[in-house]
Structures are given as C-alpha cells and as structure tokens.
Design an enzyme around this catalytic site. Structure first.
Site, PDB file in Angstrom:
ATOM      1  N   GLU A  87       0.838  -1.200   0.000  1.00  0.00           N
ATOM      2  CA  GLU A  87       0.000   0.000   0.000  1.00  0.00           C
ATOM      3  C   GLU A  87       0.878   1.256   0.000  1.00  0.00           C
ATOM      4  O   GLU A  87       1.178   1.790  -1.040  1.00  0.00           O
ATOM      5  CB  GLU A  87      -0.977  -0.028   1.183  1.00  0.00           C
ATOM      6  CG  GLU A  87      -2.054   1.011   1.037  1.00  0.00           C
ATOM      7  CD  GLU A  87      -3.355   0.655   1.743  1.00  0.00           C
ATOM      8  OE1 GLU A  87      -3.417  -0.346   2.454  1.00  0.00           O
ATOM      9  OE2 GLU A  87      -4.316   1.430   1.562  1.00  0.00           O
TER      10      GLU A  87
ATOM     11  N   GLU B  47      -2.107   0.503  13.488  1.00  0.00           N
ATOM     12  CA  GLU B  47      -3.216   0.950  12.653  1.00  0.00           C
ATOM     13  C   GLU B  47      -4.540   0.863  13.401  1.00  0.00           C
ATOM     14  O   GLU B  47      -5.443   1.656  13.197  1.00  0.00           O
ATOM     15  CB  GLU B  47      -3.282   0.096  11.383  1.00  0.00           C
ATOM     16  CG  GLU B  47      -4.407   0.464  10.447  1.00  0.00           C
ATOM     17  CD  GLU B  47      -4.326  -0.245   9.100  1.00  0.00           C
ATOM     18  OE1 GLU B  47      -3.606  -1.260   9.024  1.00  0.00           O
ATOM     19  OE2 GLU B  47      -4.968   0.205   8.144  1.00  0.00           O
TER      20      GLU B  47
HETATM   21  C1  BGC Z   1      -5.178   2.878   4.755  1.00  0.00           C
HETATM   22  C2  BGC Z   1      -5.668   3.969   5.651  1.00  0.00           C
HETATM   23  C3  BGC Z   1      -6.475   4.848   4.767  1.00  0.00           C
HETATM   24  C4  BGC Z   1      -7.674   4.013   4.445  1.00  0.00           C
HETATM   25  C5  BGC Z   1      -8.809   4.691   3.818  1.00  0.00           C
HETATM   26  C6  BGC Z   1      -6.365   2.067   4.364  1.00  0.00           C
HETATM   27  O1  BGC Z   1      -6.067   0.975   3.610  1.00  0.00           O
HETATM   28  O2  BGC Z   1      -4.183   2.126   5.310  1.00  0.00           O
HETATM   29  O3  BGC Z   1      -4.782   4.510   6.474  1.00  0.00           O
HETATM   30  O4  BGC Z   1      -6.740   6.101   5.242  1.00  0.00           O
HETATM   31  O5  BGC Z   1      -7.329   2.860   3.740  1.00  0.00           O
HETATM   32  O6  BGC Z   1      -9.820   4.508   4.658  1.00  0.00           O
END
Ligand code: BGC
Length: 888
Positions: free
Chosen positions: A476, A743
């Site tokens: 990501e 997270e």
């Molecule tokens: C990310 C988040 C991001 C989100 C959107 C995720 O996959 O890691 O930090 O803001 O997607 O909701």
C-alpha cells in the site's frame, strides 16, 4: 562570569526557502529567514539589513551587489523575499544579515550563507531522456555509462539529474550524493523533480566516467494492493542528467544523457521494487563499470525517448536518505538454518548484510513487523509485499550488500541461506526517510508517555518518503490524505516539515480533479491513466488543512496564496453538490471515522463537520490574504453549513446519536452554539465514563478528542485517557510491546488483512502532548509562533504525570515549557525566542502566589500581569528565560 550584552549577537539559523545553503533553488524571489540572536529579556528586532552578493569577496566589503535591502524598519525575520537584481539559472548568491534591537543597536553581521539557483527555464536543459527497453518482468535495473575527458583541472561542476523511475548516480567509481530513491515521488503525469549535486570533487583532469543505475520506483513499479504497474506512464524507466563542468580556464564542458551513452541490463541488480525487495547477483557485478577505461563493447546504445512534456521542478525539500543505523539486539534460530534478528524497534528502511560465502550462495533477508509465537516471522499483514532482499554471493571474502530501490517496514529480519552462524554484526538496520530536521524534544515523568512519544516519532519517520504515507510495510504505502490531515499538526511539532509539506501540497493540487474534488490519495495512482474518483470526507479535506497548518506553524502565506484557488475550488465542489448545507452527496468511498473502537459515527454528521471546517479555513485563509470578497463568500458557506448541522442534529442542547468523535469535532471545530457548549462537553465525558473511562474514536475523532476535553475544562479526563493501559488506549499498545503506532486499537487480536503496526494516525495525540500537556501553542494571530501561548496542564503531584519538558524548535528559535508539580509547589520554566512574545497561563489562584526568578510576579522584569481567570494567572512576557514558581 556575568556576561553583559548590550546589543544583539549575530543572527543565526540563516535559511533560504527553509533550507540551509541549498543548491537548486527555482524561486525567482526566494524567501530568506534568520533567528535573532539575543538572550536578553524582551529582545526584539526593530530593523534588519540583508546583503546579497555575487561573491564572498564583495560581501566581505559589506556590499550587496545583487541586493542591499538597506535598513528596513521591520520586526520580520521570516519569509523575507529577495528583491534584488533578477536571478539567473545557476547563479550562486551569498548573503548575510544584521538586526537592530529595540534600542536601535545593531548586531554584527551574521556568518555568510548562500543559495544557488537551479535551472529556471526549459531551455536550460539540453540533456535527453535515455533508457533501455526490456520485456522481462520484473525488469532488471539498467546500468548506463558515459566516459569523457577533461583537458583542464575543474573549477566547479554541477550535476542536474532526474528520472522517470528512480536513479543512483556514480562518478569515477564514487556515489554522487546520498539521496535514496531520487527523484522521489510526484504525480509524474504532470511533474518530476530534479536534484542538483555539487560534484566538483568527484571529477578529475583527464579520463572520467559517469554511471547511472535506473530502477522502476513509483513510476512504473508495483503500487497499490493490486500490485499494478505503470501507474504514471509507459515503461521503461528513463534518465535525464546534465553535467556542467567549469574548467580552470573558465571554459565550460557539458556531459549530458543522450544516444551516445551505453546501457546494459546485465548488471547485478536483477530487480529492485518498492514492495518486492531486491535480487542482487554479485557474480554479475561489472567492476569498473562506473569508471573510465571500462570495456563497454558488450553494452548496447542507450535508447533516446521523447520528452514526456511534464514540468521539471527543482527538489526543494530534504531528500530521502539514511538517517540512522540500528544494531540488532538479538538473534535466534527458531528452525534450523533460519535466523531471526530483532532490531528492537519497528523501523523503516533496509539492512546492510555482511557475509562471507562461496560464489553462488543465495542469502535471503525477509522483513517483518511481528513474530509468530514460535519465533518465526509473521508476514501475513504485509499482504502481497514480499519485502525480500536476496543476495547471491560472488565468493570473494567478506561481501557487503545494501539494496538500492526498495524499503521495508520491519523490526525482525529472517536470514536464510547464510553459511554458518551469523552474529549481531551480520546485519545492520539502516533507517531511511525524508530527512526533515527534528524540531522537538519531549520527556515526562511517565515512562509510558515517553515511549508513546518515541513511537509517534518513529511512526512519522516510517511514513515520510517524499509523501506522507499510511504505512510502510504492506502493498500500500500510499499518500492517504485522511491520515495526513489528521497527523499533520503533530508532524509539524516533531520535525521542520515546511519544505516537505510544500512539496506534498503540490502533489495534492496535482491530483485535484477538474470538478474541484481532491482524491483519497495524492499522488493518485492510475494504471489506465483515467482520473480516479473523488475522495471522501476528512480525506479530501487534507487539501485545505495541510496548507493551512503550514501557514499556522510557519507563517507561510506564500503557500496559502499559491494554493488558495485550489482550496476554494474544493469548497465550491462541496457547496455545489450539497446545497442544503448537509454533506449528503459526493462522499466518494465515505470511510467515516475509520477503525474506531466499538462505535459507529454517523457519516453525514462527520462529513458535514468537515465541510464546515474546510469552508471556515478557506474563509480564514482569504482574510489573511486580503481577499475580502472570498472571505465573505466562504464564511457564508461555513455559516450555512453550521446552521444546517445544528438545525438537523442539535435538540435541546444535545446532539442525538453523537459519538465521542462527533462530540469532539463539534467542540473543536466551533460548531456548538455557546449556550450548549457545557452540556455537549458533559455528554462527551458521560460517554467516556460509560465506557469505563475509555475512548471509542477512530482516526478522525482521535485527533480532536483530548483537545476537546482540555478546552472544556476536562484535563483530568484527557490525562486519564492518555494514561490508560487497557484496551482501547495508547498504553495498551505499549504494554503489548509496540514501538510504533498501530493501525488499529486492537492490532494484536485482529487478522492480517488491514493491520499495519506502523500507521501514524492514532499518533495524532502528539499534538495534545505539545499544545496541551506541555502547553506550547500558537496564539490566535500568532502564525509561525510570532505570538506564543504557554498553557501547561499539570497532573497531580502524586500522579504519573508530575513532570513534563518540551522543547520545540520554532522558526524563531527554541520554545521551552518545563513544569514540575509537588505537593508544595508548581514550577514552570519557560523559554521564549528573541523577537517573539508569549501569553503564559500559570495555574494559580492569585498572582500573589506566583514568583518569577525569586521575585514576586508583579516585580519581575519583563513580565506583565494581565488577569486571573479560572484558576490561571495570566501574564505577557517577551523573549527570554523565565522561572515561575507557585506556592500551592
Ligand atoms: C489505509 C488507511 C487509509 C484508508 C482509507 C487504508 O487501507 O491504510 O490509512 O486512510 O485505507 O480509509
């Protein structure tokens, strides 16, 4: 010895566009700044003089042949626009400054600093884009080289370089610069950055050679969870370099990328990808490839590619580089031949490997944030990111390997294929990130809070690779806007982020859609080239909040000015699509209050609050920029949204179905009517109490929660949330051994799917630590810390938090707030930089109880008492160091 100062000392911390002695400035009116150097209480600048000269010699005569500002009656020390002779490409400008104090006494001149102009016009470029096509997937890195001869000794040489892809440059066998992953990440469909290097000392009279290694990087490498390639254009990666050499006799010689360069894909880097890692076959090394005299007959001619027609800008922010080395704290062998190193810290970067092995031995490093119970590495949460570096030995004694175009998020490293027993010197962790200067120190009496602060800083270091990213480890690592806006104020406390964020704000504008919407991630990522959909509430709003925060923290009106139309177009987009004032349509992926703990926040409420917030920030920005009409327009929008919100949701001074997040936002953003403030704040506390004094907020609410409590008289509740050790809390993560911010509040029990151990979003509590607990804040109308607030929020003498010390290196100099509370006394040491002033809120019932440096408050030099309100003695101070004590 007492040192009597009767005039200011030479100004210090001279900066040009936030950078110290920068190469490659492309602003034609670069902004200069300095710090007044004067330890006296109340020290102020009343005037300054800047000299800018074409040489050190001219400057030494106190002459500014490019610009002599003259004595300017002004208290400004930041963002002073150069206003001299027009600046040319490549021009080196030397400068110094002196200041006058409040008694009209001048300081001596500062030391000489300089900046150098970059390439200001497209005509300055004569290099061509070159590369080598290769159908292999993933493609090997391409090596490029060009020998050249210099007939005379070198006086000065500059190398301007960029790539579509990522590059590493070599001159005569040595590395050029220390940048990692240059030219860094931008929306390459529109823009690429170039870097400027002073390579004078890498060249020699006679035979020379320049070499380059090219990787895919963000341009064509795998990006996003579908591992899509070619998100910003077509392969292959391409290089553009221009070496300009001034010889001793004044003649100029050029070496530039063109069709005469040789190229090969037969080098040792068989692939190198951001997520995948690197495969390096040392047996394929080509000794001397980056030096003169190398036999490159087997290499092909580089292919020349058409200019992509995108903007080239100078990189004017700190590069990504190695900032620290970590030694492993232990190594284990969970299964035979599998060694697992623990670096003791969840870090971001890569490892240096030292090994001595037979030729062809394949040594593999896999990276992970977490271990399985059996001591093996847990990689499920990396999803498709392989995060694996492989080194194939050449068999020549001790060999050293460092990967080139990748980075990993990890605490643990699994080593396999290593011959024999590794020791703690076998690998070293190299921490890699955009090297923005650190600007804070924060320590308290609570070990847990100290660890939390370290985790916040590590989270920031792990998620700034020319873009603020969500995470550094899985497939990501994108410029998620929501995460950025939530954390940006904390980020600006920890590091001097002005230059970095100026770049990132441009990435946001480069991704803005024609209808005014921002995107969820900047730079947006699109393999097809199609525009992405509009972003979500609280994500898109980063387009407004980030430049606003740069203005607040650094007083940067130029960024606001340049970005204003973009911000305004965004609010127009919300307004046109939501005429009722409630943000009901065009909410994109509508994430809401992301990953909360046991609560569901109404998405229309959340969205509407951000609509209000962005509109009101745009109105404020307009006022600051003197755009009265725009100010009225956006204030009217903000007012209408607030009215609609309250008409819809506020009943008898309570918000129905409001979560902690909504309560915190309505209080923090100023949506609650004054009459209902107290009852709404009580509702927030009641919800916290109902949960056994726990928070329930997600990304969005967490940023606002503790400030809302403190602002409404609930410091104790805020501290309680901060100090919790059980779920959900920051303390819970730390009790479980976290060395970065998770997270999710429950990352330890969640599955692997979306579960990074290094997301900075919940680290937004760092803002509260500085602004509230230590109490260092910006006064209204004090942008850039010209006017400071010191408002500490002490705990109880017998409590865990009875001591706090915070130092924040503002653009005017260090601001210190240090307090200690005992049963008898409250002590507060404050340092206020020269040429600034502060309002200090001392916790005391009356001024009579307060002493400063041993004198009653009212007699203290440079302290003026203002009033006593709600248990706070309020006074104004100028620059200087103050020691307040309160009898309790
Ligand atoms: C990310 C988040 C991001 C989100 C959107 C995720 O996959 O890691 O930090 O803001 O997607 O909701």
């Amino acid at each position: 010895m007492t040192h009597y100062v009767t005039a200011p000392l030479p100004p210090q911390q001279l900066r040009c566009e936030y950078l110290e002695n920068p190469l490659g400035i492309e602003e034609t009116r670069p902004r200069l700044s300095w710090q007044v150097n004067d330890p006296r209480r109340g020290a102020r600048q009343t005037a300054y003089q800047v000299l800018v000269a074409s040489s050190v010699a001219v400057l030494a005569q106190d002459r500014g042949d490019l610009w002599d500002s003259g004595k300017v009656i002004s208290d400004r020390t930041t963002h002073i626009e150069y206003a001299g002779a027009p600046l040319r490409s490549r021009q080196r400008c030397y400068w110094k400054v002196r200041t006058w104090d409040q008694h009209d006494q001048p300081s001596p001149w500062s030391e000489v600093h300089w900046w150098e102009m970059g390439l200001l016009s497209p005509e300055d470029w004569f290099a061509e884009w070159i590369g080598l096509r290769d159908e292999t997937a993933p493609p090997p890195c391409v090596y490029l080289r060009k020998p050249f001869t210099l007939g005379k000794p070198v006086r000065r040489a500059r190398l301007y370089a960029t790539a579509l892809g990522v590059y590493e440059l070599r001159l005569n066998g040595r590395r050029v610069g220390d940048h990692i992953l240059a030219p860094e990440w931008t929306n390459y469909r529109r823009r690429v950055l170039y870097q400027t290097y002073d390579v004078t000392n890498l060249l020699t009279r006679g035979e020379n050679a320049i070499g380059a290694i090219l990787g895919d990087g963000w341009y064509i490498g795998e990006l996003g969870w579908q591992l899509q390639r070619n998100n910003f254009g077509e392969p292959p990666a391409r290089l553009l370099v221009q070496l300009e050499i001034e010889l001793e006799d004044g003649s100029v010689q050029h070496v530039a990328s063109d069709g005469s360069w040789k190229a090969t894909n037969q080098g040792p880097i068989r692939y190198s990808g951001l997520y995948a890692g690197e495969l390096y076959d040392a047996r394929m090394e080509m000794p001397g490839w980056d030096q003169a005299g190398f036999a490159d007959e087997a290499w092909q001619s580089a292919e020349v590619f058409a200019d992509p027609g995108i903007v080239r800008n100078a990189q004017m922010h700190p590069p990504i580089r190695i900032t620290q080395e970590l030694k492993p704290i232990s190594v284990s062998e969970p299964t035979p031949g599998v060694h697992v190193f623990d670096l003791g810290q969840n870090m971001v970067g890569f490892c240096r490997l030292r090994a001595s092995a037979l030729a062809g031995t394949k040594i593999q490093l896999r990276h992970a944030e977490v271990l399985n119970p059996d001591g093996t590495i847990y990689v499920d949460n990396l999803r498709k990111a392989k995060a694996t570096d492989i080194y194939i030995a050449k068999g020549e004694g001790v060999e050293t390997f460092v990967p080139h175009f990748t980075y990993h998020g990890f605490r643990y490293v699994e080593l396999t294929g290593f011959p024999g027993k590794p020791d703690l010197d076998t690998i070293t962790g190299l921490v890699v990130h955009s090297d923005a200067p650190r600007s804070a120190t924060f320590i308290t009496s609570s070990e847990m809070v100290n660890q939390l602060y370290q985790n916040i800083v590590w989270g920031q270091r792990g998620n700034m690779h020319s873009v603020l990213t969500d995470c550094p480890q899985r497939d990501e690592r994108l410029g998620w806007m929501g995460d950025a806006q939530i954390f940006v104020r904390t980020a600006c406390m920890n590091m001097d982020m002005a230059a970095f964020l100026t770049k990132f704000v441009r990435d946001m504008a480069d991704s803005q859609l024609p209808n005014g919407a921002y995107t969820d991630v900047s730079p947006y990522v699109s393999a097809s080239g199609a525009l992405p959909p509009a972003g979500a509430p609280a994500w898109m709003d980063a387009g407004v909040i980030v430049p606003w925060t740069v203005y607040q923290c650094y007083g940067d009106t130029r960024l606001l000015e340049r970005h204003f139309d973009s911000m305004a177009r965004y609010v127009d987009y919300l307004d046109v699509n939501n005429p009722s004032g409630l943000w009901v349509s065009c909410r994109g992926n509508d994430y809401g209050d992301w990953v909360p703990a046991n609560s569901v926040t109404d998405k229309t409420m959340l969205a509407t609050l951000y609509f209000f917030y962005s509109a009101s920030l745009v109105a404020q920005a307009a006022r600051i920029l003197g755009r009265e009409e725009a100010a009225r327009k956006y204030q009217a929008i903000a007012n209408r949204v607030r009215r609609a919100f309250n008409a819809h949701y506020l009943k008898d001074d309570h918000y129905d179905r409001a979560t902690q997040t909504i309560h915190a936002l309505v209080l923090g953003m100023g949506v609650v009517p004054a009459r209902a403030r107290a009852s709404v704040a009580r509702d927030l506390v009641a919800d916290i109490e109902r949960r056994g004094w726990h928070l329930s907020t997600g990304f969005v609410g967490t940023k606002w929660l503790l400030p809302a409590l403190s602002d409404n008289g609930y410091d104790e509740v805020a501290q309680r949330l901060l100090l919790n050790r059980d779920y959900p809390s920051w303390g819970y993560m730390i009790e479980k051994g976290a060395t970065t911010i998770w997270e999710r509040w429950n990352s330890d029990t969640m599955g692997p799917e979306m579960n990074s151990r290094n997301h900075f979003a919940f680290g937004s509590v760092g803002e509260w630590l500085f602004r509230y607990l230590a109490g260092i804040d910006i006064a209204p109308n004090g942008a850039g810390y010209r006017k400071i607030v010191i408002y500490p929020r002490p705990g109880k003498p017998e409590g865990e938090l009875n001591y706090v010390k915070a130092i924040y290196e503002s653009i005017h100099g260090p601001i210190v707030s240090e307090w200690r509370i005992t049963p008898e006394r409250f002590e507060l040491n404050v340092q206020i930089p020269a040429n600034t002033q502060a309002t200090v809120y001392i916790p005391a019932v009356s001024a009579a109880r307060v002493m400063e440096s041993g004198k009653p408050l009212r007699q203290a030099e440079g302290v003026s008492y203002v009033k006593t309100v709600r248990g706070r003695v309020v006074c104004e101070v100028g620059a200087g160091t103050y020691a307040f004590t309160v009898r309790r």
